[in-house]
Design a protein around this motif. Structure first.
Motif, PDB file in Angstrom:
ATOM      1  N   LYS A 104       0.658  -1.475   0.064  1.00 56.79           N
ATOM      2  CA  LYS A 104       0.000  -0.073  -0.081  1.00 56.79           C
ATOM      3  C   LYS A 104       0.683   1.109   0.272  1.00 56.79           C
ATOM      4  O   LYS A 104       0.753   2.153  -0.807  1.00 56.79           O
ATOM      5  CB  LYS A 104      -0.776  -0.123   1.088  1.00 56.79           C
ATOM      6  CG  LYS A 104      -2.006   1.280   1.094  1.00 56.79           C
ATOM      7  CD  LYS A 104      -2.965   1.084   2.401  1.00 56.79           C
ATOM      8  CE  LYS A 104      -3.959   2.357   2.145  1.00 56.79           C
ATOM      9  NZ  LYS A 104      -4.847   2.220   3.191  1.00 56.79           N
ATOM     10  N   ALA A 105       1.841   1.030   0.867  1.00 60.10           N
ATOM     11  CA  ALA A 105       2.796   2.311   0.964  1.00 60.10           C
ATOM     12  C   ALA A 105       4.246   2.131   0.059  1.00 60.10           C
ATOM     13  O   ALA A 105       4.661   1.165   0.040  1.00 60.10           O
ATOM     14  CB  ALA A 105       3.644   2.483   2.154  1.00 60.10           C
ATOM     15  N   LEU A 106       4.002   2.738  -1.222  1.00 61.82           N
ATOM     16  CA  LEU A 106       5.059   2.525  -2.341  1.00 61.82           C
ATOM     17  C   LEU A 106       6.478   3.393  -2.018  1.00 61.82           C
ATOM     18  O   LEU A 106       6.339   4.326  -2.223  1.00 61.82           O
ATOM     19  CB  LEU A 106       4.455   3.087  -3.601  1.00 61.82           C
ATOM     20  CG  LEU A 106       3.347   2.096  -4.228  1.00 61.82           C
ATOM     21  CD1 LEU A 106       2.986   2.629  -5.492  1.00 61.82           C
ATOM     22  CD2 LEU A 106       3.607   0.764  -4.309  1.00 61.82           C
ATOM     23  N   GLU A 107       7.121   2.653  -1.586  1.00 57.97           N
ATOM     24  CA  GLU A 107       8.682   3.267  -1.483  1.00 57.97           C
ATOM     25  C   GLU A 107       9.578   2.491  -2.577  1.00 57.97           C
ATOM     26  O   GLU A 107       9.687   1.306  -2.191  1.00 57.97           O
ATOM     27  CB  GLU A 107       9.104   2.942  -0.051  1.00 57.97           C
ATOM     28  CG  GLU A 107      10.671   3.623   0.026  1.00 57.97           C
ATOM     29  CD  GLU A 107      10.999   3.468   1.471  1.00 57.97           C
ATOM     30  OE1 GLU A 107      12.407   3.228   1.948  1.00 57.97           O
ATOM     31  OE2 GLU A 107      10.115   2.974   2.694  1.00 57.97           O
ATOM     32  N   PHE A 108       9.891   3.118  -3.448  1.00 57.38           N
ATOM     33  CA  PHE A 108      10.611   2.474  -4.485  1.00 57.38           C
ATOM     34  C   PHE A 108      12.307   2.368  -4.240  1.00 57.38           C
ATOM     35  O   PHE A 108      12.870   3.074  -3.787  1.00 57.38           O
ATOM     36  CB  PHE A 108      10.423   3.309  -6.020  1.00 57.38           C
ATOM     37  CG  PHE A 108       9.098   3.127  -6.298  1.00 57.38           C
ATOM     38  CD1 PHE A 108       8.489   1.802  -6.749  1.00 57.38           C
ATOM     39  CD2 PHE A 108       8.349   4.342  -6.262  1.00 57.38           C
ATOM     40  CE1 PHE A 108       7.333   1.964  -7.176  1.00 57.38           C
ATOM     41  CE2 PHE A 108       7.001   4.318  -6.834  1.00 57.38           C
ATOM     42  CZ  PHE A 108       6.369   3.158  -7.184  1.00 57.38           C
ATOM     43  N   ILE A 109      12.546   1.190  -4.464  1.00 56.16           N
ATOM     44  CA  ILE A 109      14.105   0.737  -4.472  1.00 56.16           C
ATOM     45  C   ILE A 109      14.498   0.049  -5.837  1.00 56.16           C
ATOM     46  O   ILE A 109      13.774  -0.486  -6.489  1.00 56.16           O
ATOM     47  CB  ILE A 109      14.675  -0.152  -3.331  1.00 56.16           C
ATOM     48  CG1 ILE A 109      13.871  -1.493  -3.262  1.00 56.16           C
ATOM     49  CG2 ILE A 109      14.097   0.739  -2.160  1.00 56.16           C
ATOM     50  CD1 ILE A 109      14.388  -2.379  -2.200  1.00 56.16           C
ATOM     51  N   GLU A 110      15.824  -0.160  -5.862  1.00 55.31           N
ATOM     52  CA  GLU A 110      16.474  -0.726  -7.192  1.00 55.31           C
ATOM     53  C   GLU A 110      16.853  -2.287  -6.565  1.00 55.31           C
ATOM     54  O   GLU A 110      18.127  -1.983  -6.063  1.00 55.31           O
ATOM     55  CB  GLU A 110      17.279   0.069  -7.931  1.00 55.31           C
ATOM     56  CG  GLU A 110      17.396  -0.543  -9.372  1.00 55.31           C
ATOM     57  CD  GLU A 110      18.155   0.613 -10.469  1.00 55.31           C
ATOM     58  OE1 GLU A 110      19.200   0.498 -10.318  1.00 55.31           O
ATOM     59  OE2 GLU A 110      17.472   1.358 -10.675  1.00 55.31           O
ATOM     60  N   PRO A 111      16.727  -3.277  -7.294  1.00 51.11           N
ATOM     61  CA  PRO A 111      16.979  -4.406  -6.744  1.00 51.11           C
ATOM     62  C   PRO A 111      18.419  -4.988  -7.657  1.00 51.11           C
ATOM     63  O   PRO A 111      18.364  -4.358  -8.835  1.00 51.11           O
ATOM     64  CB  PRO A 111      15.837  -5.526  -7.119  1.00 51.11           C
ATOM     65  CG  PRO A 111      15.205  -4.754  -8.276  1.00 51.11           C
ATOM     66  CD  PRO A 111      15.340  -3.499  -7.900  1.00 51.11           C
ATOM     67  N   GLU A 112      19.322  -5.660  -7.124  1.00 50.21           N
ATOM     68  CA  GLU A 112      20.253  -6.221  -7.981  1.00 50.21           C
ATOM     69  C   GLU A 112      20.084  -7.663  -8.177  1.00 50.21           C
ATOM     70  O   GLU A 112      20.611  -8.345  -9.198  1.00 50.21           O
ATOM     71  CB  GLU A 112      21.660  -6.091  -7.115  1.00 50.21           C
ATOM     72  CG  GLU A 112      21.997  -4.647  -6.724  1.00 50.21           C
ATOM     73  CD  GLU A 112      23.235  -4.560  -6.247  1.00 50.21           C
ATOM     74  OE1 GLU A 112      23.853  -5.216  -6.049  1.00 50.21           O
ATOM     75  OE2 GLU A 112      23.293  -3.629  -5.041  1.00 50.21           O
ATOM     76  N   ILE A 113      19.241  -8.453  -7.640  1.00 50.59           N
ATOM     77  CA  ILE A 113      18.585  -9.877  -7.843  1.00 50.59           C
ATOM     78  C   ILE A 113      17.234  -9.716  -8.010  1.00 50.59           C
ATOM     79  O   ILE A 113      16.537  -9.259  -7.147  1.00 50.59           O
ATOM     80  CB  ILE A 113      19.120 -10.745  -6.855  1.00 50.59           C
ATOM     81  CG1 ILE A 113      20.571 -10.670  -6.353  1.00 50.59           C
ATOM     82  CG2 ILE A 113      18.417 -12.059  -7.066  1.00 50.59           C
ATOM     83  CD1 ILE A 113      20.887 -11.585  -5.148  1.00 50.59           C
ATOM     84  N   LEU A 114      16.898 -10.431  -9.340  1.00 51.20           N
ATOM     85  CA  LEU A 114      15.458 -10.493  -9.554  1.00 51.20           C
ATOM     86  C   LEU A 114      14.935 -11.940  -9.656  1.00 51.20           C
ATOM     87  O   LEU A 114      15.483 -12.534 -10.249  1.00 51.20           O
ATOM     88  CB  LEU A 114      15.053  -9.805 -10.811  1.00 51.20           C
ATOM     89  CG  LEU A 114      14.969  -8.183 -10.988  1.00 51.20           C
ATOM     90  CD1 LEU A 114      16.046  -7.567 -10.644  1.00 51.20           C
ATOM     91  CD2 LEU A 114      14.323  -7.547 -12.141  1.00 51.20           C
ATOM     92  N   ILE A 115      13.895 -12.214  -8.736  1.00 52.59           N
ATOM     93  CA  ILE A 115      13.160 -13.594  -8.832  1.00 52.59           C
ATOM     94  C   ILE A 115      12.203 -13.323  -9.801  1.00 52.59           C
ATOM     95  O   ILE A 115      11.310 -12.578  -9.763  1.00 52.59           O
ATOM     96  CB  ILE A 115      12.973 -13.916  -7.420  1.00 52.59           C
ATOM     97  CG1 ILE A 115      13.674 -13.996  -6.471  1.00 52.59           C
ATOM     98  CG2 ILE A 115      12.172 -15.495  -7.593  1.00 52.59           C
ATOM     99  CD1 ILE A 115      13.398 -14.148  -4.871  1.00 52.59           C
TER     100      ILE A 115
END
Length: 186
Positions: A104-115
């Motif tokens: 519900k609370a959108l705090e964006f980050i950038e992953p280095e590993i994607l499942i």
């Protein structure tokens, strides 16, 4: 519809059928996925909230969240890369576009590993998704910035050695099933 588009459509139909038949037998354990992620403690990881008959990465995501940031994909618009919202076990979730659950609370980050969820995979690292190109665009963008590990997560029954692939299809670095970890090219 081009011949390649028709071949991909047929491969998706077959992949969905194999996945549904396997999922009906019971939930897919995420033990191998947890073990793989344990070697990357603290690295930002993107998981996903399983839909339909997808294998569920939630147990591995919960374990990874104890050691570092975990996020889930957010679809903002068609033909755009995904964004990733910080996720924690027990956080409030809402329905996002295309039926995917998002915090519900959108705090964006950038992953280095994607499942990465998928419809079908090949041992050579090929991935057949749902046809929207979201993960292909996203992986291309992230890999242009820095090394990004794409981990396909699927039931072993979703393997298809004859996947129809295009130059824009981003390869998987590792495929994890309920029974094994596959490293393409190893």
């Amino acid at each position: 519809m081009s011949a390649l588009e028709e071949t991909k459509r047929a491969a998706r139909v077959a992949g969905f059928a194999r996945r549904a038949a396997h999922a009906a037998a019971g939930p897919g354990p995420a033990g191998h996925l947890s073990a793989l992620l344990a070697g990357h403690r603290g690295v930002p990881v993107s998981g996903y909230m399983a839909m339909r008959s997808e294998i569920d990465p939630l147990p591995a995501m919960e374990e990874a969240a104890a050691h570092g940031p975990v996020c889930v994909p957010v679809i903002e618009a068609k033909a755009q890369p995904l964004k990733f919202a910080l996720w924690e076990p027990g956080c409030e979730m809402v329905d996002g576009p295309f039926g995917a659950r998002v915090p519900k609370a959108l705090e964006f980050i950038e992953p280095e590993i994607l499942i990465v969820p998928l419809v079908a995979f090949s041992r050579s690292g090929g991935r057949l998704g749902y046809g929207g190109g979201f993960y292909d665009r996203t992986l291309e963008r992230l890999r242009a910035r820095r090394p990004t590990l794409a981990v396909g997560f699927a039931y072993g029954a979703q393997e298809d050695p004859a996947l129809p692939l295009e130059p824009t299809d981003q390869p998987l670095d590792v495929i994890v099933t309920e029974a094994e970890v596959i490293t393409p090219g190893a």
